[in-house]
Design a protein around this motif. Structure first.
Motif, short mmCIF file in Angstrom:
data_model
loop_
_atom_site.label_atom_id
_atom_site.label_comp_id
_atom_site.label_asym_id
_atom_site.label_seq_id
_atom_site.Cartn_x
_atom_site.Cartn_y
_atom_site.Cartn_z
N HIS A 177 6.20 -0.98 3.85
CA HIS A 177 5.62 -1.96 2.92
C HIS A 177 6.69 -2.98 2.50
O HIS A 177 6.42 -4.19 2.46
CB HIS A 177 5.04 -1.26 1.70
CG HIS A 177 4.54 -2.20 0.66
ND1 HIS A 177 3.39 -2.94 0.81
CD2 HIS A 177 5.06 -2.57 -0.54
CE1 HIS A 177 3.21 -3.70 -0.25
NE2 HIS A 177 4.22 -3.50 -1.09
N THR A 178 7.89 -2.52 2.19
CA THR A 178 8.95 -3.45 1.81
C THR A 178 9.33 -4.33 2.99
O THR A 178 9.63 -5.52 2.81
CB THR A 178 10.20 -2.71 1.28
OG1 THR A 178 10.70 -1.83 2.28
CG2 THR A 178 9.88 -1.94 0.02
N ARG A 179 9.29 -3.79 4.21
CA ARG A 179 9.58 -4.59 5.40
C ARG A 179 8.50 -5.64 5.60
O ARG A 179 8.77 -6.78 5.95
CB ARG A 179 9.70 -3.68 6.61
CG ARG A 179 9.92 -4.36 7.95
CD ARG A 179 11.22 -5.16 8.02
NE ARG A 179 12.38 -4.40 7.73
CZ ARG A 179 13.24 -3.93 8.61
NH1 ARG A 179 13.05 -4.13 9.89
NH2 ARG A 179 14.31 -3.27 8.22
N ALA A 180 7.24 -5.26 5.35
CA ALA A 180 6.13 -6.21 5.49
C ALA A 180 6.28 -7.36 4.49
O ALA A 180 6.01 -8.52 4.83
CB ALA A 180 4.79 -5.50 5.29
N MET A 197 -2.12 -1.48 20.05
CA MET A 197 -1.51 -0.15 20.19
C MET A 197 -1.02 0.38 18.85
O MET A 197 -1.14 1.58 18.56
CB MET A 197 -0.36 -0.17 21.21
CG MET A 197 -0.81 -0.14 22.64
SD MET A 197 -1.87 1.26 23.05
CE MET A 197 -0.79 2.63 22.74
N VAL A 198 -0.48 -0.51 18.03
CA VAL A 198 -0.07 -0.11 16.68
C VAL A 198 -1.28 0.40 15.90
O VAL A 198 -1.21 1.44 15.23
CB VAL A 198 0.60 -1.30 15.95
CG1 VAL A 198 0.66 -1.07 14.46
CG2 VAL A 198 1.99 -1.54 16.50
N VAL A 199 -2.40 -0.30 16.02
CA VAL A 199 -3.62 0.11 15.31
C VAL A 199 -4.11 1.46 15.83
O VAL A 199 -4.51 2.32 15.05
CB VAL A 199 -4.72 -0.98 15.45
CG1 VAL A 199 -6.02 -0.50 14.85
CG2 VAL A 199 -4.27 -2.27 14.79
N VAL A 200 -4.05 1.67 17.14
CA VAL A 200 -4.47 2.96 17.72
C VAL A 200 -3.60 4.09 17.18
O VAL A 200 -4.09 5.11 16.69
CB VAL A 200 -4.43 2.93 19.26
CG1 VAL A 200 -4.60 4.33 19.84
CG2 VAL A 200 -5.49 2.00 19.81
N LEU A 245 -0.80 -3.02 7.32
CA LEU A 245 -1.78 -2.06 7.83
C LEU A 245 -1.09 -0.75 8.19
O LEU A 245 -1.58 0.33 7.85
CB LEU A 245 -2.52 -2.63 9.04
CG LEU A 245 -3.52 -1.69 9.71
CD1 LEU A 245 -4.69 -1.41 8.76
CD2 LEU A 245 -4.01 -2.28 11.02
N MET A 246 0.04 -0.85 8.87
CA MET A 246 0.80 0.35 9.22
C MET A 246 1.21 1.12 7.97
O MET A 246 1.08 2.35 7.91
CB MET A 246 2.04 -0.04 10.03
CG MET A 246 1.73 -0.61 11.40
SD MET A 246 3.13 -1.48 12.17
CE MET A 246 4.31 -0.18 12.38
N ALA A 247 1.70 0.41 6.97
CA ALA A 247 2.12 1.05 5.72
C ALA A 247 0.94 1.73 5.03
O ALA A 247 1.06 2.85 4.53
CB ALA A 247 2.76 0.02 4.78
N GLY A 248 -0.20 1.06 5.02
CA GLY A 248 -1.39 1.65 4.41
C GLY A 248 -1.85 2.91 5.12
O GLY A 248 -2.22 3.90 4.49
#
Length: 164
Positions: A108-111, A53-56, A134-137
């Protein structure tokens, strides 16, 4: 050039989101069938669904921004001239670009922190950091789309999906 960028977005982020949605569909079919006929669900199915779902959601964001398909409050547009609307659109795109860039940087910092601490999902024990990266990107790509539209007028996209 804009048509090439749109095609690139469709074949990258659009295909990514579509593939994740397709995977969710089949995961749900297998999970429900397994529960019904074998009294066994897919191990880690909830975690897989959450990740997909995050990817979607994040995969679709650059395309939604590209096509200007966000929720819009336009009740004052009837009273504004074309020049004011054009300036307003560029200012909104600038604010969106800054917001998405900031959110991408924070994520990104959280990742990085997830990676340092070795945070994993509960059942499958998969690392959370790659999903956050991936979310940050994808947030960064969305920010770049909005930044582009600060300088170039966004394409007018018809319902059929083809630029005018």
């Amino acid at each position: 050039m804009l048509a090439s960028l749109e095609r690139l977005l469709r074949w990258t982020t659009g295909l990514l989101a579509a593939a994740a949605l397709f995977a969710i569909m089949w995961l749900t079919v297998v999970d429900v069938s397994g529960r019904r006929f074998f009294s066994q669900s897919v191990p880690g199915g909830l975690e897989l669904t959450e990740i997909l779902m995050v990817v979607v959601i994040f995969g679709a964001m650059p395309l939604v921004s590209w096509r200007n398909e966000h929720v819009v409050f336009d009740s004052l547009d009837a009273f504004l001239g074309d020049r004011i609307k054009a300036v307003q659109a560029r200012v909104v795109h600038l604010i969106c670009a800054a917001t998405f860039a900031l959110l991408g940087w924070l994520l990104h910092t959280r990742a990085q922190r997830f990676a340092e601490y070795g945070d994993t999902t509960v059942y499958l024990q998969w690392s959370i950091a790659p999903v956050a990266w991936l979310m940050a990107g994808l947030l960064a790509v969305t920010a770049l789309v909005h930044l582009l539209f600060v300088f170039v007028q966004a394409p007018d996209v018809r319902r059929s999906g083809e630029p005018t």
